[in-house]
Design a protein around this motif. Structure first.
Motif, PDB file in Angstrom:
ATOM      1  N   THR A 186      21.205 -92.147 -58.987  1.00 41.71           N
ATOM      2  CA  THR A 186      22.413 -91.532 -58.396  1.00 41.71           C
ATOM      3  C   THR A 186      23.097 -92.573 -57.506  1.00 41.71           C
ATOM      4  O   THR A 186      23.415 -92.298 -56.345  1.00 41.71           O
ATOM      5  CB  THR A 186      22.058 -90.276 -57.578  1.00 41.71           C
ATOM      6  OG1 THR A 186      21.013 -90.604 -56.637  1.00 41.71           O
ATOM      7  CG2 THR A 186      21.608 -89.134 -58.468  1.00 41.71           C
ATOM      8  N   ALA A 187      23.311 -93.754 -58.063  1.00 39.51           N
ATOM      9  CA  ALA A 187      23.804 -94.891 -57.276  1.00 39.51           C
ATOM     10  C   ALA A 187      25.116 -94.611 -56.558  1.00 39.51           C
ATOM     11  O   ALA A 187      25.333 -95.068 -55.429  1.00 39.51           O
ATOM     12  CB  ALA A 187      23.960 -96.118 -58.185  1.00 39.51           C
ATOM     13  N   SER A 188      26.011 -93.849 -57.173  1.00 39.58           N
ATOM     14  CA  SER A 188      27.329 -93.601 -56.577  1.00 39.58           C
ATOM     15  C   SER A 188      27.326 -92.435 -55.594  1.00 39.58           C
ATOM     16  O   SER A 188      28.355 -92.120 -54.994  1.00 39.58           O
ATOM     17  CB  SER A 188      28.362 -93.326 -57.673  1.00 39.58           C
ATOM     18  OG  SER A 188      28.007 -92.157 -58.406  1.00 39.58           O
ATOM     19  N   GLY A 189      26.155 -91.809 -55.408  1.00 37.69           N
ATOM     20  CA  GLY A 189      26.103 -90.612 -54.576  1.00 37.69           C
ATOM     21  C   GLY A 189      25.732 -90.828 -53.126  1.00 37.69           C
ATOM     22  O   GLY A 189      25.791 -89.894 -52.320  1.00 37.69           O
ATOM     23  N   TYR A 190      25.349 -92.054 -52.751  1.00 38.10           N
ATOM     24  CA  TYR A 190      24.932 -92.315 -51.375  1.00 38.10           C
ATOM     25  C   TYR A 190      26.148 -92.467 -50.470  1.00 38.10           C
ATOM     26  O   TYR A 190      27.109 -93.169 -50.803  1.00 38.10           O
ATOM     27  CB  TYR A 190      24.041 -93.551 -51.314  1.00 38.10           C
ATOM     28  CG  TYR A 190      22.768 -93.374 -52.122  1.00 38.10           C
ATOM     29  CD1 TYR A 190      21.816 -92.438 -51.735  1.00 38.10           C
ATOM     30  CD2 TYR A 190      22.544 -94.107 -53.292  1.00 38.10           C
ATOM     31  CE1 TYR A 190      20.664 -92.244 -52.481  1.00 38.10           C
ATOM     32  CE2 TYR A 190      21.394 -93.915 -54.039  1.00 38.10           C
ATOM     33  CZ  TYR A 190      20.458 -92.982 -53.634  1.00 38.10           C
ATOM     34  OH  TYR A 190      19.314 -92.781 -54.375  1.00 38.10           O
ATOM     35  N   VAL A 191      26.099 -91.787 -49.325  1.00 34.16           N
ATOM     36  CA  VAL A 191      27.287 -91.691 -48.467  1.00 34.16           C
ATOM     37  C   VAL A 191      27.019 -92.131 -47.029  1.00 34.16           C
ATOM     38  O   VAL A 191      27.834 -91.892 -46.141  1.00 34.16           O
ATOM     39  CB  VAL A 191      27.832 -90.246 -48.472  1.00 34.16           C
ATOM     40  CG1 VAL A 191      28.325 -89.863 -49.858  1.00 34.16           C
ATOM     41  CG2 VAL A 191      26.773 -89.254 -47.981  1.00 34.16           C
ATOM     42  N   ASN A 192      25.870 -92.781 -46.786  1.00 34.86           N
ATOM     43  CA  ASN A 192      25.511 -93.247 -45.439  1.00 34.86           C
ATOM     44  C   ASN A 192      25.528 -92.087 -44.439  1.00 34.86           C
ATOM     45  O   ASN A 192      25.030 -91.014 -44.744  1.00 34.86           O
ATOM     46  CB  ASN A 192      26.434 -94.388 -45.009  1.00 34.86           C
ATOM     47  CG  ASN A 192      26.249 -95.611 -45.889  1.00 34.86           C
ATOM     48  OD1 ASN A 192      25.131 -95.986 -46.211  1.00 34.86           O
ATOM     49  ND2 ASN A 192      27.350 -96.210 -46.328  1.00 34.86           N
ATOM     50  N   ASP A 193      26.117 -92.254 -43.276  1.00 32.49           N
ATOM     51  CA  ASP A 193      26.044 -91.235 -42.225  1.00 32.49           C
ATOM     52  C   ASP A 193      26.884 -89.992 -42.502  1.00 32.49           C
ATOM     53  O   ASP A 193      26.787 -89.006 -41.766  1.00 32.49           O
ATOM     54  CB  ASP A 193      26.463 -91.840 -40.882  1.00 32.49           C
ATOM     55  CG  ASP A 193      25.430 -92.828 -40.361  1.00 32.49           C
ATOM     56  OD1 ASP A 193      24.254 -92.724 -40.774  1.00 32.49           O
ATOM     57  OD2 ASP A 193      25.785 -93.710 -39.555  1.00 32.49           O
ATOM     58  N   ALA A 194      27.685 -90.022 -43.561  1.00 29.61           N
ATOM     59  CA  ALA A 194      28.493 -88.846 -43.902  1.00 29.61           C
ATOM     60  C   ALA A 194      27.648 -87.713 -44.474  1.00 29.61           C
ATOM     61  O   ALA A 194      28.155 -86.605 -44.682  1.00 29.61           O
ATOM     62  CB  ALA A 194      29.588 -89.233 -44.898  1.00 29.61           C
ATOM     63  N   TRP A 195      26.350 -87.947 -44.694  1.00 29.75           N
ATOM     64  CA  TRP A 195      25.484 -86.937 -45.292  1.00 29.75           C
ATOM     65  C   TRP A 195      25.461 -85.637 -44.496  1.00 29.75           C
ATOM     66  O   TRP A 195      25.223 -84.556 -45.064  1.00 29.75           O
ATOM     67  CB  TRP A 195      24.056 -87.467 -45.434  1.00 29.75           C
ATOM     68  CG  TRP A 195      23.345 -87.678 -44.123  1.00 29.75           C
ATOM     69  CD1 TRP A 195      23.299 -88.810 -43.386  1.00 29.75           C
ATOM     70  CD2 TRP A 195      22.596 -86.691 -43.386  1.00 29.75           C
ATOM     71  NE1 TRP A 195      22.573 -88.626 -42.232  1.00 29.75           N
ATOM     72  CE2 TRP A 195      22.132 -87.329 -42.207  1.00 29.75           C
ATOM     73  CE3 TRP A 195      22.275 -85.351 -43.612  1.00 29.75           C
ATOM     74  CZ2 TRP A 195      21.353 -86.664 -41.264  1.00 29.75           C
ATOM     75  CZ3 TRP A 195      21.508 -84.681 -42.663  1.00 29.75           C
ATOM     76  CH2 TRP A 195      21.058 -85.330 -41.513  1.00 29.75           C
ATOM     77  N   SER A 196      25.707 -85.726 -43.179  1.00 26.55           N
ATOM     78  CA  SER A 196      25.639 -84.526 -42.332  1.00 26.55           C
ATOM     79  C   SER A 196      26.987 -83.833 -42.182  1.00 26.55           C
ATOM     80  O   SER A 196      27.089 -82.838 -41.463  1.00 26.55           O
ATOM     81  CB  SER A 196      25.096 -84.903 -40.943  1.00 26.55           C
ATOM     82  OG  SER A 196      25.947 -85.849 -40.312  1.00 26.55           O
ATOM     83  N   SER A 197      28.006 -84.320 -42.865  1.00 28.47           N
ATOM     84  CA  SER A 197      29.339 -83.704 -42.773  1.00 28.47           C
ATOM     85  C   SER A 197      29.423 -82.474 -43.663  1.00 28.47           C
ATOM     86  O   SER A 197      28.562 -82.241 -44.521  1.00 28.47           O
ATOM     87  CB  SER A 197      30.419 -84.716 -43.173  1.00 28.47           C
ATOM     88  OG  SER A 197      30.309 -85.033 -44.550  1.00 28.47           O
ATOM     89  N   ASP A 198      30.451 -81.679 -43.467  1.00 29.31           N
ATOM     90  CA  ASP A 198      30.623 -80.434 -44.221  1.00 29.31           C
ATOM     91  C   ASP A 198      30.678 -80.659 -45.727  1.00 29.31           C
ATOM     92  O   ASP A 198      30.278 -79.784 -46.509  1.00 29.31           O
ATOM     93  CB  ASP A 198      31.899 -79.718 -43.764  1.00 29.31           C
ATOM     94  CG  ASP A 198      31.786 -79.185 -42.337  1.00 29.31           C
ATOM     95  OD1 ASP A 198      30.644 -79.037 -41.860  1.00 29.31           O
ATOM     96  OD2 ASP A 198      32.827 -78.935 -41.707  1.00 29.31           O
TER      97      ASP A 198
END
Length: 307
Positions: A186-198
């Motif tokens: 899922t290479a394109s699915g990593y979002v760094n610190d945005a993981w906790s956003s809505d």
């Protein structure tokens, strides 16, 4: 000329100072003072159950150098430290020893657990449950809340046990790296610190992630996969996989299984890594962990005995 005279004066003063010092007698008292802390029953129990068999130290007394000065940390409660130490040994150390052998536990399990009383909170509202450092130690936070969750298996996993397994995965990976093919699933699915956003806090399984946090980066994703898997019953794991399927509300047919297939592929890589690298059956680890956790929350394990 004035600078020269000043220099001579300073040299004279230093010489006098050195002469004066040489006339003083050195003290025969060491400046290093031994700790005055007396060993209590808990210390003796920890020595016999962690230090002797596994060379693992449980540091439950507050130590400044083990706390993070960026947060408001408080000491861990003694009673709940005793309980948590029992839980760590029974559900984690003993579980891996039973499933993978004592040599694996001795060689790879972290050698220091540092207990702190309160969780640590980030500015974005997320709560830190624990950290692993240098492949050798785990800091466990929120010890003073243990009694609130000790009979709730889901909460016990969320706040303590999954954290231990998650950080242990990092430590194992630091010793022998995981297959990098995992990063590509899922290479394109990593979002760094945005993981906790809505946008990412829900619906993550349909995107091929086992938790919201696993979307942060591949390294965290691998640790989340393993820690979620070994702390979930087969029924709970199957329910999580089912949630990754997109189903047509009218026909009941599956219209998209992208996330489902990604999760299965990631799990297969994790299992293969443990099997080929350490000769460990991850299913056997899961069975041991789940059974032992169930015994704890049902009150079948004495968490207070120091004999």
């Amino acid at each position: 000329m004035k600078k020269y005279i000043l220099g001579l004066s300073l040299l004279s003063m230093v010489a006098v100072g050195l002469t004066s010092c040489s006339d003083d007698d050195l003290s025969d008292q060491s400046v290093i003072v031994d700790s005055k802390t007396k060993q209590n029953d808990f210390d003796k129990w920890l020595y016999n159950n962690f230090v002797v068999p596994f060379n693992i130290e449980i540091q439950y007394r507050y130590e400044d150098n083990e706390s993070d000065m960026q947060y408001y940390d408080v000491p861990a409660d003694l009673k709940q430290s005793v309980e948590l130490a029992h839980i760590i040994k029974y559900t984690c150390v003993d579980a891996y020893t039973e499933a993978a052998g004592i040599n694996f536990t001795r060689n790879y399990f972290p050698k220091l657990f540092s207990f702190l009383g309160e969780f640590e909170y980030e500015n974005n509202g997320t709560m830190k449950l624990g950290t692993a450092e240098g492949g050798k130690k785990i800091r466990l936070l929120g010890v003073n809340h243990l009694d609130e969750y000790i009979t709730n298996r889901a909460a016990l996993d969320e706040y303590y046990l999954k954290t231990i397994h998650h950080e242990f995965v990092h430590i194992v990976n630091q010793t022998k790296d995981y297959p990098r093919e995992f990063d590509k699933v899922t290479a394109s699915g990593y979002v760094n610190d945005a993981w906790s956003s809505d946008n990412y806090i829900t619906g993550y399984t349909r995107r091929g992630f086992v938790s919201a946090y696993s979307q942060k980066e591949a390294r965290e994703d691998f640790a989340e996969m393993v820690s979620e898997y070994v702390t979930k019953t087969p029924a709970q794991w199957n329910a999580l996989l089912k949630s990754a399927l997109v189903v047509d509300a009218t026909t009941g047919k599956v219209t998209d299984r992208t996330g489902y297939d990604a999760l299965l592929k990631k799990l297969d890589i994790c299992k293969r890594y443990y099997r080929e690298t350490f000769n460990i059956d991850l299913d056997k680890v899961r069975d041991e962990v789940v059974n032992r956790e169930t015994n704890v929350v049902n009150g079948h394990v004495d968490l207070k005995s120091l004999k």
